[in-house]
Enzyme design. Structure first.
Site, PDB file in Angstrom:
ATOM      1  N   LYS A   1      42.810  39.494  46.020  1.00  0.00           N
ATOM      2  CA  LYS A   1      43.025  40.008  47.371  1.00  0.00           C
ATOM      3  C   LYS A   1      43.953  41.226  47.326  1.00  0.00           C
ATOM      4  CE  LYS A   1      40.463  36.469  48.591  1.00  0.00           C
ATOM      5  NZ  LYS A   1      40.613  35.475  47.576  1.00  0.00           N
TER       6      LYS A   1
ATOM      7  N   ARG B   1      42.943  34.320  24.744  1.00  0.00           N
ATOM      8  CA  ARG B   1      43.104  33.191  25.684  1.00  0.00           C
ATOM      9  C   ARG B   1      44.548  32.696  25.700  1.00  0.00           C
ATOM     10  NH1 ARG B   1      42.026  28.175  24.273  1.00  0.00           N
ATOM     11  NH2 ARG B   1      40.294  28.734  22.889  1.00  0.00           N
TER      12      ARG B   1
ATOM     13  N   TYR C   1      42.624  27.238  52.168  1.00  0.00           N
ATOM     14  CA  TYR C   1      41.334  27.840  51.810  1.00  0.00           C
ATOM     15  C   TYR C   1      40.328  26.727  51.454  1.00  0.00           C
ATOM     16  CZ  TYR C   1      37.954  30.223  48.831  1.00  0.00           C
ATOM     17  OH  TYR C   1      36.793  30.664  48.258  1.00  0.00           O
TER      18      TYR C   1
HETATM   19  N1  LCS Z   1      44.122  31.010  47.984  1.00  0.00           N
HETATM   20  C1  LCS Z   1      43.770  31.622  49.129  1.00  0.00           C
HETATM   21  C2  LCS Z   1      44.740  31.648  50.275  1.00  0.00           C
HETATM   22  C3  LCS Z   1      42.525  32.221  49.231  1.00  0.00           C
HETATM   23  O1  LCS Z   1      42.209  32.828  50.382  1.00  0.00           O
HETATM   24  C4  LCS Z   1      41.625  32.157  48.129  1.00  0.00           C
HETATM   25  C5  LCS Z   1      40.265  32.752  48.182  1.00  0.00           C
HETATM   26  C6  LCS Z   1      42.026  31.493  46.962  1.00  0.00           C
HETATM   27  C7  LCS Z   1      43.294  30.941  46.923  1.00  0.00           C
HETATM   28  C8  LCS Z   1      41.140  31.392  45.759  1.00  0.00           C
HETATM   29  O2  LCS Z   1      41.147  32.601  45.102  1.00  0.00           O
HETATM   30  P1  LCS Z   1      39.921  33.138  44.178  1.00  0.00           P
HETATM   31  O3  LCS Z   1      39.636  32.063  43.200  1.00  0.00           O
HETATM   32  O4  LCS Z   1      38.778  33.376  45.093  1.00  0.00           O
HETATM   33  O5  LCS Z   1      40.493  34.364  43.563  1.00  0.00           O
HETATM   34  N2  LCS Z   1      39.880  33.111  49.486  1.00  0.00           N
HETATM   35  C9  LCS Z   1      38.704  33.581  49.857  1.00  0.00           C
HETATM   36  C10 LCS Z   1      38.380  33.835  51.186  1.00  0.00           C
HETATM   37  O6  LCS Z   1      39.085  33.600  52.169  1.00  0.00           O
HETATM   38  N3  LCS Z   1      37.183  34.354  51.237  1.00  0.00           N
HETATM   39  O7  LCS Z   1      36.584  34.421  49.985  1.00  0.00           O
HETATM   40  C11 LCS Z   1      37.548  33.934  49.008  1.00  0.00           C
END
Ligand code: LCS
Length: 415
Positions: free
Chosen positions: A213, A63, A116
């Site tokens: 992503k 961690r 988001y």
């Molecule tokens: N920032 C952006 C621009 C995102 O699109 C997402 C997730 C996050 C932060 C958060 O990331 P995660 O914790 O999911 O790794 N976006 C999503 C979307 O547009 N569809 O499903 C998840």
């Protein structure tokens, strides 16, 4: 004697995705080994206490740090142009750890109005519970941003291009306003990747990613990362990451290291495919509006070649007709998958108002330009002819069968 690849800033980004920040392995392994371990042994109590006190370098517990996550941190930091990075369990873990490290009760933050949906929920619901004042502002408007600044403003959070409709914000303008007021700027660079946008060059203090992503790119990991200067990253690691605990697993780091090597070729194909799909959608008689930074009349064009080096591969569009017609198009697709997330090899489509952005109250969502009929498409790596053919058959089917609001029942509104 081969060197550590820590400061090879002269390399092109495509080379950095493969070699940047890489350390030679003691056995000569080409690929960084996976240190799948929770803890690290000490040779004696003196060494254990010295490592806890920070008097001796070395690992303690995963961690707090792990050689595989460290390797990923060096690699992404090199790509983003920052000296350091902190790997996190998710993108939301990156945003919350980065922001909370600098905030306390009574502070004020400014957030770009379209972000988001879970970021919106974090800032509007959770932050306010802990006495942090939050204002959402149209950061494409410098006067509105300047007017929203207060003496207590500590952080400005920018998502550009914004999820889901690709609104673009001039990061250098926001950075100038923030720095004049003594505040930090955090940019969410998920949609662009460091290959298409390096916010450090526009003055961003910290950059975060949902590594779920494009950085990983294979749809098999949920992860995040924060890039910044040595002091800021050390503070985040020793407070909001160590004690709140949203650190990345070494196995996820190893998968992202694998994905990262093909980031440059993947982004080229993603962007080419998206440009062709956007053109197809734009000329389609059943489509009302297409939002894509690559179009000559998109406000992003003003920043192409400076802030942005490509349009990316997310497209948002609005159909003529009703929300039910739009839903019918999604339900009719054969190849394109109805799913949230983006940046995967598979082309994914979703309905923000009822899915990714359903945390917004209707009024705030509409004010941020996220309409009920907006559809978001993450263009994947398939042959572009097949993506377009699938959209074409679904649009033709819905036009021919005239699936209208009346036939499918009451029009739904999300809020
Ligand atoms: N920032 C952006 C621009 C995102 O699109 C997402 C997730 C996050 C932060 C958060 O990331 P995660 O914790 O999911 O790794 N976006 C999503 C979307 O547009 N569809 O499903 C998840």
């Amino acid at each position: 004697m081969r060197k550590n690849n820590n400061d090879n800033t002269q390399w092109q980004p495509a080379t950095l995705t493969i070699h940047g920040g890489k350390r030679p392995d003691e056995h000569g392994a080409l690929v960084a080994p996976l240190y799948q371990t929770a803890t690290f042994s000490f040779t004696n109590t003196e060494q254990g206490s010295a490592r806890f006190a920070g008097a001796e370098p070395g690992y303690v517990y995963s961690r707090l740090g792990n050689p595989t996550t460290d390797e990923l941190e060096r690699r992404v930091a090199a790509l983003e142009g920052y000296p350091c990075a902190a790997a996190t369990a998710t993108g939301m873990g990156a945003i919350s750890a980065a922001m909370l490290a600098f905030l306390r009760h009574g502070d004020h933050v400014l957030i770009s109005d379209a972000v988001y949906g879970c970021s919106y929920a974090l800032f509007s619901h959770l932050f306010t519970r802990f006495g942090i004042d939050v204002d959402f502002v149209d950061m494409a408007d410098p006067d509105a941003t300047q007017a929203a600044m207060r003496p207590a403003t500590r952080l400005l959070f920018v998502e550009s291009p914004a999820n889901p409709h690709l609104k673009v914000i001039d990061i250098s303008v926001v950075s100038a306003i923030a720095h004049q007021g003594g505040a930090r700027v955090i940019v969410d660079n998920t949609f662009m990747t460091p290959l298409l946008q390096q916010p450090v060059k526009q003055g961003a203090d910290l950059v975060i990613h949902s590594a779920t992503k494009y950085l990983n790119g294979h749809g098999d990991v949920v992860a995040g990362i924060i890039c910044g200067n040595a002091d800021d990253i050390a503070l985040i690691k020793s407070t909001t990451l160590k004690d709140m605990g949203a650190t990345m697993s070494p196995h996820d780091a190893w998968l992202i290291l694998r994905g990262l090597k093909t980031l440059d070729v993947r982004m080229q194909r993603h962007c080419q495919n998206a440009a062709e799909v956007a053109q197809y959608l734009q000329q389609h008689p059943q489509i009302d509006a297409v939002h894509f930074p690559g179009f000559a009349d998109h406000p992003a064009q003003r920043l192409m070649g400076t802030q942005m080096h490509g349009a990316g591969a997310v497209i948002a569009f609005e159909l003529k007709g009703t929300l039910n017609d739009a839903r019918a198009v999604l339900d009719q697709l054969q190849l394109i998958t109805i799913a949230v997330s983006l940046g995967d090899a598979e082309t994914l489509i979703q309905h923000p108002a009822s899915m990714t952005h359903s945390a917004y109250p209707q009024e705030a969502r509409l004010q941020a330009g996220i309409t009920d009929t907006l559809i978001r498409l993450s263009v994947g790596l398939e042959a572009v002819e097949d993506i377009i053919a699938d959209l074409d058959q679904a649009l033709s089917y819905v036009a021919a069968t005239a699936v209208t609001g009346e036939q499918k029942g009451e029009e739904v509104s999300y809020g």
